[in-house]
Design a protein around this motif. Structure first.
Motif, PDB file in Angstrom:
ATOM      1  N   GLN A   8       0.670  -1.054   0.096  1.00 29.89           N
ATOM      2  CA  GLN A   8      -0.326   0.025  -0.048  1.00 29.89           C
ATOM      3  C   GLN A   8       0.911   1.394   0.277  1.00 29.89           C
ATOM      4  N   MET A  12       1.161   4.176  -2.241  1.00 29.33           N
ATOM      5  CA  MET A  12       0.615   5.488  -2.537  1.00 29.33           C
ATOM      6  C   MET A  12       2.068   6.509  -2.035  1.00 29.33           C
ATOM      7  N   THR A  13       3.007   6.105  -2.603  1.00 34.91           N
ATOM      8  CA  THR A  13       3.925   7.559  -2.638  1.00 34.91           C
ATOM      9  C   THR A  13       3.999   8.189  -4.285  1.00 34.91           C
ATOM     10  N   PRO A  14       3.226   7.615  -4.849  1.00 39.07           N
ATOM     11  CA  PRO A  14       3.505   8.388  -6.003  1.00 39.07           C
ATOM     12  C   PRO A  14       1.912   9.291  -6.011  1.00 39.07           C
ATOM     13  N   LEU A  15       1.156   9.380  -4.915  1.00 36.02           N
ATOM     14  CA  LEU A  15       0.299  10.141  -4.603  1.00 36.02           C
ATOM     15  C   LEU A  15       0.913  10.926  -3.546  1.00 36.02           C
ATOM     16  N   ILE A  16       1.329  10.433  -2.501  1.00 39.43           N
ATOM     17  CA  ILE A  16       1.952  11.702  -1.486  1.00 39.43           C
ATOM     18  C   ILE A  16       2.559  12.665  -2.395  1.00 39.43           C
ATOM     19  N   ILE A  18       2.531  13.578  -5.830  1.00 35.35           N
ATOM     20  CA  ILE A  18       1.176  14.527  -6.495  1.00 35.35           C
ATOM     21  C   ILE A  18       0.946  15.780  -5.643  1.00 35.35           C
ATOM     22  N   LEU A  19       0.571  15.379  -4.294  1.00 35.60           N
ATOM     23  CA  LEU A  19       0.189  16.906  -3.809  1.00 35.60           C
ATOM     24  C   LEU A  19       1.420  17.230  -3.132  1.00 35.60           C
ATOM     25  N   ALA A  84       8.335  10.205  -6.285  1.00 38.55           N
ATOM     26  CA  ALA A  84       7.676  10.240  -7.603  1.00 38.55           C
ATOM     27  C   ALA A  84       8.260   9.961  -8.629  1.00 38.55           C
ATOM     28  N   ALA A 136       0.410   4.924 -16.318  1.00 39.01           N
ATOM     29  CA  ALA A 136       0.551   4.920 -14.663  1.00 39.01           C
ATOM     30  C   ALA A 136       1.420   4.312 -14.544  1.00 39.01           C
ATOM     31  N   HIS A 138       4.832   3.535 -10.607  1.00 41.13           N
ATOM     32  CA  HIS A 138       4.727   3.050  -9.456  1.00 41.13           C
ATOM     33  C   HIS A 138       6.072   3.172  -9.513  1.00 41.13           C
TER      34      HIS A 138
END
Length: 304
Positions: A8, A12-16, A18-19, A84, A136, A138
């Motif tokens: 998980q 999730m690290t790419p989402l972090i 992006i933020l 990311a 996408a 990762h």
């Protein structure tokens, strides 16, 4: 750590990232707008006297505030690139061109022409299509080939140098501010690619990875970009110069992510066509954006 939790976190690290890139996009444009007002108050940039020029720029309170904000944006950017893929981070940052236009009008009282709005819209559309069409990925994607890294950075450095020397090569002098903005964006791209490489080296070898030739490349490119950006902000209109700086840096980063770090292009013919159209839109927008519109005079509003 349980395998499920590790999986998980990996996804999730790419989402972090992006933020973090979104936070960088917002703070970068605010910093640029402050730096524009401050640079216009300071004496003309003279690269033959770099220390005197830097002292004069930082003596402007607005420029110093802009640099402080830009330093925070740089921290967000480095953190995003560490977790990311570079192409993803730069595609997210590209959305900041729309934030730039809104903040320039509402907070800083700058007038944006219809032609500029159209160019900014094309830039945003092209980079949005690019971000959506990229497949996408990762993980951080920090591995790179040294020969490809050297070749890519050399091409960017040559392109940035040619833009800086534009008037000496016969380019219209009235567009030099815009060309300096593009040059500074390309040089920021050189720095970003080098920092991305350093993040991978540090991840593999620890803090000793900071002692790398790419650190010298990042520092030299950043210093050159600082002076080119300041001179471009003095010679050109705020919105076109800032927009082309960001666009040049983002496109350099996206292409660098693909060519140097192996971020994948889409294998689907339609998606690949969309990516090509997206790059074409960005190039057309760069041609449209430098309309001759001057900034509205007056102090920065307190609300800014």
């Amino acid at each position: 750590m349980p395998a499920g939790l590790a999986s998980q976190l990996y996804f999730m690290t790419p989402l972090i990232g992006i933020l973090l890139a979104l936070a960088c996009a917002l703070t970068t444009n605010v910093g640029f707008l402050f730096k524009h007002r401050g640079a216009c108050e300071a004496p003309a940039v003279d690269i033959r006297r770099p220390l005197h020029t830097a002292r004069a720029l930082f003596s402007s309170r607005l420029f110093a505030i802009g640099m402080l904000i830009a330093s925070g944006a740089w921290i967000f950017h480095v953190a995003a690139m560490a977790v990311a893929p570079l192409s993803v981070v730069q595609a997210v940052l590209a959305g900041g061109v729309v934030l730039l236009a809104i903040m320039a009008e509402r907070m800083f009282g700058l007038r944006i022409s219809r032609r500029q709005w159209f160019g900014i819209g094309l830039t945003a559309l092209g980079l949005l299509l690019l971000g959506l069409s990229l497949p996408a990925v990762h993980g951080a994607h920090s591995r790179f080939s040294v020969p490809s890294m050297i070749a890519f950075e050399a091409v960017l450095l040559i392109a940035g140098s040619l833009l800086i020397m534009g008037p000496q090569m016969g380019a219209p002098a009235e567009h030099h501010g815009f060309m300096l903005g593009a040059a500074s964006g390309i040089l920021f791209g050189v720095s970003d690619v080098a920092i991305k490489a350093i993040s991978g080296i540090v991840g593999s070898h620890g803090v000793s990875g900071l002692i790398s030739p790419w650190m010298l490349v990042a520092i030299v490119a950043s210093v050159a970009a600082f002076y080119a950006s300041a001179k471009g902000l003095q010679d050109g209109d705020a919105v076109p110069v800032i927009a082309v700086t960001g666009t040049a840096a983002n496109v350099s980063g996206i292409v660098g992510g693909i060519l140097v770090f192996g971020d994948p292009l889409s294998g689907h013919p339609l998606a690949l066509l969309v990516e090509c159209v997206a790059f074409a839109l960005v190039l057309v927008a760069a041609w449209l954006t430098p309309a001759p519109v001057r900034a509205v005079a007056g102090p920065v509003p307190v609300a800014a």
